[in-house]
Write a protein that holds these residues in place. Structure first.
Motif, short mmCIF file in Angstrom:
data_model
loop_
_atom_site.label_atom_id
_atom_site.label_comp_id
_atom_site.label_asym_id
_atom_site.label_seq_id
_atom_site.Cartn_x
_atom_site.Cartn_y
_atom_site.Cartn_z
N GLY A 50 -45.22 19.05 -6.26
CA GLY A 50 -46.13 20.23 -6.26
C GLY A 50 -46.11 21.07 -4.84
O GLY A 50 -46.65 21.68 -4.65
N LEU A 51 -44.81 20.81 -4.23
CA LEU A 51 -44.47 21.56 -3.00
C LEU A 51 -43.78 22.93 -3.23
O LEU A 51 -44.04 23.50 -2.34
N HIS A 52 -43.21 23.27 -4.29
CA HIS A 52 -42.54 24.35 -4.62
C HIS A 52 -43.29 25.52 -4.44
O HIS A 52 -42.78 26.65 -3.88
N THR A 53 -44.55 25.49 -4.71
CA THR A 53 -45.44 26.83 -4.52
C THR A 53 -46.08 26.86 -3.28
O THR A 53 -46.75 27.97 -3.02
N SER A 54 -45.98 26.07 -2.51
CA SER A 54 -46.44 26.14 -0.95
C SER A 54 -45.26 26.68 -0.10
O SER A 54 -45.50 27.21 1.13
N LEU A 55 -44.16 27.34 -0.57
CA LEU A 55 -42.98 28.07 0.10
C LEU A 55 -43.61 29.41 0.30
O LEU A 55 -44.21 30.00 -0.39
N PRO A 66 -30.00 31.82 -9.58
CA PRO A 66 -30.59 31.18 -10.76
C PRO A 66 -31.15 29.72 -10.43
O PRO A 66 -32.26 29.57 -11.03
N ALA A 67 -30.52 28.97 -9.75
CA ALA A 67 -31.18 27.44 -9.38
C ALA A 67 -32.53 27.60 -8.84
O ALA A 67 -33.41 27.10 -9.30
N LEU A 68 -32.83 28.55 -7.86
CA LEU A 68 -33.87 28.69 -7.19
C LEU A 68 -35.10 29.50 -8.10
O LEU A 68 -36.16 29.35 -8.26
N GLY A 69 -34.54 30.27 -9.10
CA GLY A 69 -35.26 30.93 -9.99
C GLY A 69 -36.03 29.82 -10.99
O GLY A 69 -37.06 29.76 -11.46
N TYR A 70 -35.11 28.82 -11.56
CA TYR A 70 -35.63 27.71 -12.16
C TYR A 70 -36.86 26.89 -11.61
O TYR A 70 -37.82 26.48 -12.12
N MET A 71 -36.52 26.67 -10.08
CA MET A 71 -37.70 26.15 -9.40
C MET A 71 -39.08 26.47 -9.57
O MET A 71 -39.76 25.98 -9.90
N LEU A 72 -38.95 27.89 -8.97
CA LEU A 72 -40.14 28.60 -9.16
C LEU A 72 -40.82 28.73 -10.64
O LEU A 72 -42.07 28.93 -10.64
N ALA A 73 -39.93 28.88 -11.46
CA ALA A 73 -40.60 28.85 -12.97
C ALA A 73 -40.82 27.53 -13.41
O ALA A 73 -41.53 27.64 -14.52
N ALA A 74 -40.62 26.62 -12.97
CA ALA A 74 -40.65 25.04 -13.60
C ALA A 74 -41.88 24.56 -13.39
O ALA A 74 -42.68 24.78 -12.38
N THR A 75 -42.57 23.84 -14.47
CA THR A 75 -43.52 22.88 -14.19
C THR A 75 -42.94 21.63 -14.12
O THR A 75 -41.80 21.44 -14.63
N PRO A 76 -43.49 20.49 -13.69
CA PRO A 76 -43.01 19.31 -13.42
C PRO A 76 -42.29 18.89 -14.76
O PRO A 76 -43.23 18.93 -15.77
N GLY A 77 -41.17 18.28 -15.05
CA GLY A 77 -40.85 17.80 -16.31
C GLY A 77 -39.79 18.91 -17.04
O GLY A 77 -38.92 18.40 -17.57
N ASP A 78 -40.10 20.12 -16.61
CA ASP A 78 -39.23 21.12 -16.81
C ASP A 78 -37.85 21.32 -16.44
O ASP A 78 -36.66 21.37 -17.01
N ILE A 79 -37.75 20.85 -15.01
CA ILE A 79 -36.45 21.62 -14.35
C ILE A 79 -35.14 20.71 -14.48
O ILE A 79 -34.39 21.12 -14.83
N GLU A 80 -35.48 19.31 -14.93
CA GLU A 80 -34.61 18.29 -15.07
C GLU A 80 -33.79 19.05 -16.50
O GLU A 80 -32.31 19.18 -16.48
N ARG A 81 -34.51 19.30 -17.44
CA ARG A 81 -33.89 19.83 -18.80
C ARG A 81 -33.27 21.16 -18.55
O ARG A 81 -31.95 21.43 -18.98
N HIS A 82 -34.01 22.17 -17.61
CA HIS A 82 -33.15 23.34 -17.42
C HIS A 82 -31.72 23.30 -16.77
O HIS A 82 -30.92 23.86 -17.51
N LEU A 83 -31.73 22.49 -15.86
CA LEU A 83 -30.39 22.29 -15.08
C LEU A 83 -29.55 21.55 -15.76
O LEU A 83 -28.37 21.94 -15.82
N PHE A 84 -29.74 20.50 -16.55
CA PHE A 84 -28.87 19.64 -17.21
C PHE A 84 -28.41 20.44 -18.47
O PHE A 84 -27.03 20.35 -18.81
N GLU A 85 -29.06 21.12 -19.09
CA GLU A 85 -28.86 22.10 -20.21
C GLU A 85 -27.77 23.15 -19.68
O GLU A 85 -26.74 23.42 -20.35
N THR A 86 -28.15 23.81 -18.77
CA THR A 86 -27.12 24.97 -18.14
C THR A 86 -26.05 24.33 -17.83
O THR A 86 -24.88 25.08 -18.01
N THR A 87 -25.92 23.20 -17.05
CA THR A 87 -24.60 22.47 -16.71
C THR A 87 -23.64 22.33 -17.97
O THR A 87 -22.64 22.51 -17.98
#
Length: 312
Positions: A50-55, A66-87
Motif C-alpha cells: 500500500g505504499l504506491h499512493t504515498s509517493l 506504461p509500467a508506472l501507469g500500471y502501478m498507480l492504476a492497480a489495486t493489490p492483486g491486479d498488477i501481477e496479472r497486468h504485467l504478465f499479460e502484457t509480457t
C-alpha cells in the motif's frame, strides 16, 4: 543496490501513515524493454504494501512509462496479472504480422493492449486512467523531440495524452515511427535523457523530492569505445536517412550517458538517492515468459523483504 534503499522506503512508509510528512518520495523507472520485468516486481511489492499512493510522483523513461501507469492504476492483486499479460502479448506480437523491423514497427497495437482492446484474440486488462488520476501521485514521462533531440517532460492532462505518452515511450528510434504529442513529433527518451534526476531537482521546492528511488532495470559499466562504434555503425547502416543523425549518434552513447548521469546523481547532497537494479549478468537474454516471470518475482521478493525491514 545502493545503501539508501531502506532509507527511501522508510520515508515512504512514514508518508503512508502521516498526512503531514515532510518527505517527498519520487520513483524513476529506467527503460530496457523486457529488462523492466525487475521493475514490475518492485512495483508489485509496493502495491501489496500500500505504499504506491504515498509517493509524491513517478517519472518514467522509455518502457517504464506504461509500467508506472500500471502501478498507480492497480489495486493489490491486479498488477501481477497486468504485467504478465502484457509480457505475453509483447512476445507473441513480436512474431506476428503487426511487427516489422527497421523503422516499420507499428506500436499502436501496444497502445491498444494498454487501453484494454482485444488483441491476438485476448482481452487484456487495461490501465485505468481514472485510477492514475485519483491516486494523487504526479505522473510524468520523458520523451525526445524528433526534430531537436531535446528531452520533454510530459505530465498528461487527459486520457488521450496519457496513452499517447505511453505510445511515445515505446517508440524506439529506428524501430518505430515518432508519435505526435502536443504538436511535436516525439519518440523514446533513451537518446535524450536516460537519467532525468537533474530535471526532478529543478522542480519548485514544494514538489522537489527529498528522496528518490531509481529502479534502473540493468546496471553495468559503460561499453568500450569499440562497442559504441559498432552500435553507431549498425544504426547508421540500417537507419541513415530515416532517423535524424543526432539519434544515431546519441543511441551509441546511451549507456555511457546513463552511467555518467547516475554517478553525478549519487554524488548529490541535496537528496537521498537510492538505486535498485537488476545485475547486468542476470538480464533475460532469452525473451521467454518463464525467464521474465522469474525476474519479476526476484524484484518482488527482494523488495517485499526490504519493505518489511524498513517499516517494521
Amino acid at each position: 543496490m545502493t545503501a539508501n534503499v531502506k532509507a527511501v522506503l522508510t520515508a515512504l512508509g512514514k508518508g503512508s501513515v502521516d498526512a503531514v510528512s515532510s518527505h517527498r518520495v519520487w520513483i524513476i523507472g529506467g527503460g530496457g524493454a523486457f529488462n523492466g520485468a525487475y521493475l514490475a516486481g518492485v512495483q508489485m511489492a509496493l502495491v501489496e504494501a500500500g505504499l504506491h499512493t504515498s509517493l509524491r510522483g513517478v517519472l518514467g523513461v522509455s518502457t517504464s512509462i506504461p509500467a508506472l501507469g500500471y502501478m498507480l492504476a492497480a489495486t493489490p492483486g491486479d498488477i501481477e496479472r497486468h504485467l504478465f499479460e502484457t509480457t505475453t502479448y509483447s512476445l507473441e506480437a513480436r512474431s506476428s504480422k503487426f511487427v516489422k523491423w527497421y523503422g516499420k514497427t507499428d506500436v499502436r497495437w501496444l497502445r491498444r493492449v494498454f487501453e484494454g482492446e482485444t488483441f491476438l484474440g485476448r482481452e487484456p486488462k487495461p490501465i485505468v486512467y481514472e485510477r492514475v488520476v485519483n491516486s494523487g501521485v504526479r505522473f510524468v514521462g520523458v520523451v525526445t523531440d524528433w526534430e531537436t533531440g531535446r528531452p520533454h517532460y510530459i505530465e498528461p492532462t487527459s486520457r488521450d495524452e496519457f496513452f499517447t505518452l505511453i505510445e511515445a515511450g515505446c517508440s524506439m528510434p529506428g524501430l518505430a515511427p515518432p508519435v505526435l504529442l502536443r504538436d511535436r513529433l516525439v519518440c523514446d527518451s533513451v537518446t535524450s535523457d536516460p537519467c532525468p534526476v537533474p530535471w526532478l531537482m529543478s522542480l519548485p521546492e514544494t514538489e522537489r523530492p527529498t528522496h528518490i528511488l531509481f529502479v534502473a532495470n540493468a546496471w553495468h559499466e559503460p561499453p568500450s569505445r569499440a562497442s559504441q562504434l559498432r552500435s553507431w555503425g549498425l544504426m547508421r547502416r540500417f537507419h541513415k536517412g530515416r532517423v535524424p543523425q543526432y539519434i544515431i549518434d546519441n543511441f551509441a552513447l546511451r549507456h555511457q550517458r546513463f552511467y555518467r548521469g547516475m554517478a553525478a546523481a549519487l554524488a548529490r547532497n541535496d537528496v537521498t538517492m537510492a538505486v535498485a537494479w537488476l545485475p547486468w549478468q542476470q538480464r533475460p537474454l532469452e525473451r521467454n515468459a518463464q525467464k521474465i516471470e522469474a525476474l519479476t518475482m526476484a524484484g518482488y521478493q527482494t523488495f517485499r523483504e526490504l519493505i518489511n525491514q524498513a517499516i517494521s
